[in-house]
Structures are given as structure tokens and as C-alpha cells.
Design an enzyme around this catalytic site. Sequence first.
Site, short mmCIF file in Angstrom:
data_model
loop_
_atom_site.label_atom_id
_atom_site.label_comp_id
_atom_site.label_asym_id
_atom_site.label_seq_id
_atom_site.Cartn_x
_atom_site.Cartn_y
_atom_site.Cartn_z
N GLY A 288 0.67 -1.31 -0.05
CA GLY A 288 -0.41 -0.19 0.34
C GLY A 288 0.97 1.35 -0.07
N ILE B 49 2.42 3.08 2.64
CA ILE B 49 3.67 3.19 3.20
C ILE B 49 4.84 1.74 2.72
CG2 ILE B 49 4.64 2.43 5.73
CD1 ILE B 49 1.97 3.14 7.16
N GLY B 50 4.30 1.04 2.08
CA GLY B 50 4.62 -0.32 1.85
C GLY B 50 5.58 -0.03 0.23
N ARG C 187 -7.13 3.30 16.68
CA ARG C 187 -6.55 2.59 16.20
C ARG C 187 -6.89 0.43 16.67
NH1 ARG C 187 -3.50 6.39 17.24
NH2 ARG C 187 -1.73 6.85 16.06
N ASN D 54 -1.50 -1.58 12.79
CA ASN D 54 -2.20 -1.23 13.93
C ASN D 54 -3.58 -1.68 14.48
OD1 ASN D 54 -0.63 1.30 14.74
ND2 ASN D 54 -1.65 2.42 12.64
N ARG E 253 7.28 13.22 15.57
CA ARG E 253 5.67 14.02 15.56
C ARG E 253 6.16 15.39 16.51
NH1 ARG E 253 1.30 9.45 13.93
NH2 ARG E 253 1.63 9.69 12.25
N HIS F 114 0.75 3.23 21.45
CA HIS F 114 1.46 3.86 20.38
C HIS F 114 -0.67 4.28 19.73
CE1 HIS F 114 1.84 5.44 16.12
NE2 HIS F 114 1.66 5.18 15.61
#
Length: 320
Positions: free
Chosen positions: A12, A14-15, A89, A121, A152, A176
Amino acid sequence: MARPKIALIGAGQIGGTLAHLAAIKELGDVVLFDIAEGTPQGKALDIAQSGPSEGFDAVMKGANSYEDIAGADVCIVTAGVPRKPGMSRDDLIGINLKVMKSVGEGIKAHAPNAFVICITNPLDAMVWALQQFSGLPPEKVVGMAGVLDSARFRHFLSVEFNVSMRDVTAFVLGGHGDTMVPLVRYSTVAGIPLPDLVQMGWTSQEKLDQIVQRTRDGGAEIVGLLKTGSAYYAPATSAIEMAEAYLKDQKRLLPCAAWVDGAFGLDGMYVGVPTIIGAGGIEKVVDIKLNADEQAMFDKSVDAVKGLVAACKGIEPSLA
């Protein structure tokens, strides 16, 4: 000497970003795996064709069979359903637990010596489940959370203080999620602790508290803006930082969701803590001392993670 092999499980947003970053940094050859036929092959070909302009020789391959990840040195797992607006999440737990079972079995069969980084997640529960399903040693299975949450935090602080983010150090403990613990006392600008900067008049306690809360809400803020998915650039760079620390034996002190047994008074669970990552995987958990307020927040976060793990056991009997 052969280049390292990096398996990216999930092609996706991120991948795909991970694959491009791994190639640009020349960390190794990349196998981009996904159950959707054509998607990993198309992205792998697209990234490979950026090689002549970017100047990398890494081999890119798209795959739909776990056999293609055989012998991987690093596996980064992004497979699963991303968050949509209004979802926490934790809402993803039932769907993504099934994915972790399939992924864990694939890694166990074909890449049992890999260093595995989980991004799926709800992170702390999914990395625990992935370790259980794969049977890999706990020090070789880790969750990417703290590096991202700390990035962040550092970004927001650098903007507030108008300084280079290279001079800002910060890290985040705990799960997280909404109960994460950005550690103000251990965060600095050029070595000056944040509480001292408040006293120096660089910012107010109120603004600092707002930054801490914005860090906790960092993922949800992006989900709300994108409306169709969740963050991918910063999560990918965070995971690549961890993979590079392992592949190059850098002994980096990085916060991540690691197996903690003894440190922080915990008796065997995955949660976000400062660690040292080198060629042995998670080589050390850094057991920093917390004050009463920090400990209370950390305990709350630990309890939230335990609740997610209990939910996993309720859904999947083999984990109980």
C-alpha cells in the site's frame, strides 16, 4: 558479498514508500509482497525505473507468494486495513489480527532469521500477535511506534522554538495510541531540557501541554485531513531508520514497541520503550527512571495495551 534482502509485506502507501526509501538509501534489494495481484509488481517496476535518475542499483521485485521473501534479512509488515476518519487504531483489531496470523506463518516458513518490524495497527497488540504467530525470538520482532511519535513531537517542538529539528531530541513512551506518554523531562533542544526552556521564557507550559496533546493526536489529525487513509511518509521513514540501525549495526537508541521483561517493572509484554537496535535486533531495553506523574501515565498506557492483548486472545483462541 550479496546485498541484504528486504521484504516489505503490504504494498500500500507505506509499502511503496518503504520500497523507494530502501532503494534510494541502497539498504538492499527489495521484495514488495501483497495479496493483490499486479499491485506490488506495478509499484516495483515503477520504483525500479526511478533508479537511473536516482542512481541506485537495488533490485526491485513484486510478489504475491510468501516464497519470494525467502531468506530476507529484514521484513517490514504494513499489511492490514488502515484507519478511516472516526476510527481508533483499536477498531482495527479483529480485521488485522487475521492478517497477522497469515503474515506470521509466512515469515516463520520462509524468513525465520529476519529482523521483523511491524507497522500494522493497533501496533502494540499486532506486534505481540505477530511474534506469537511467527515464533521468532522477541528481540527480532519489534513495532514501529516510538520513532514516529517522537518524530512528530520533535517536529512540533522545532516549529514552536523556530530551531532546526536536528537540534531537538524527544521521545515517547507507552502504547501507540491515545495513552502514549511524550516525555517532556527527557526531551531537549541542543541539550537544554524543555522544562528549562519554559523557565527561560521560550514557550509557556500551556503551549507545551498543547504540543504534547497534538503529538498524541498526530495520527488522527492526518487521518482527518486525508479522509481516505492514514499517514505513510513519516511512518515509512521511521521504519527505515530502524531497519538501517539493524542492517548497519548502528547501536541506535530508538524508542519502539519492544518485548519488555523485567525493565520498567513489567513481566513480559510489548510496549513502547527506549531501546538500542543493532545487529542483534533489540540489544537492550533502556530502563529510565520515571517520576510519579510519568509512571502514572505509563501505567495507564500499559493497561491499555494489556486490554488490546486480552481482546486478541478473545478473538484468536490459539493466542490464549
